[in-house]
Design an enzyme around this catalytic site. Sequence first.
Site, PDB file in Angstrom:
ATOM      1  CB  VAL A  92      -0.953  -0.001   1.210  1.00  0.00           C
ATOM      2  CG1 VAL A  92      -1.840   1.247   1.186  1.00  0.00           C
ATOM      3  CG2 VAL A  92      -1.809  -1.261   1.222  1.00  0.00           C
ATOM      4  CE1 TYR A  93       5.342   5.547   2.877  1.00  0.00           C
ATOM      5  CE2 TYR A  93       7.056   4.096   2.045  1.00  0.00           C
ATOM      6  CZ  TYR A  93       6.662   5.318   2.533  1.00  0.00           C
ATOM      7  OH  TYR A  93       7.582   6.325   2.666  1.00  0.00           O
TER       8      TYR A  93
END
Length: 243
Positions: A152-153
């Site tokens: 996600v990051y």
Amino acid sequence: MSESLDGKVAVITGAASGIGLATTERLLARGATVVMADRNEAALAELAAKLGERAIPQVTDLLDGDSCAAMVPEVLAKVDHIDILYCNAGTYIGGDLTETTPEAIDRMLNLNVNAVMKNVHAVVPHMSARKTGDIVVTCSIAGHFPTWWEPVYAASKWAMTCFVQTMRRQMIPHGVRVMQVSPGPVVSALLADWPEENLRKAKESGSLIEPEEVADAVEYMLTRKRTVTIRDMLVLPTNFDRV
């Protein structure tokens, strides 16, 4: 040759701690005025009192749509122009996708991606009209490599790499430089969810860098002559071997 920052006006988001605070201190030392944007009003007041009159507090919650939209107009009510916008505020989610929540994903993308685009959208007309300006975004080495342990990051930072490098080209005719700095792991609040043992080992092995190292890179980028753009600078701990 290094260009002077005397008299320049910078806006830094996430300025109350970590990379934002280290860069604030660095630009103040170089003679700039820094508008410190952060949601932590108490921390901003304390820091502004400590850092002096060229450190101007700006209370903005980038996750609040109205507050985010008001930031640039509110800044321009405090200073007469903006030379530098450093979009530094961000958050972190590590681990597998299934280990997070939809709410956490929304928060990360809103802060790491949407707020940056909105801040740049707000400042571009001002800088274009003045035919000068610098926009810097804190990206990450995760924006250059498929870091499978933090999808996600990494996705948010890949988005920023694309955004910065497309905006860089759009802004060339307007005299505005658009750049990014891509650090490896930095000792900051973003690592708050790291297991304590992992953090200790990383520090002991030299696999983390201090915020001041990133501030060094941003200072270098901003002090190049106007005919030079540092489009991205990767700053890694020497012993970081995961990418």
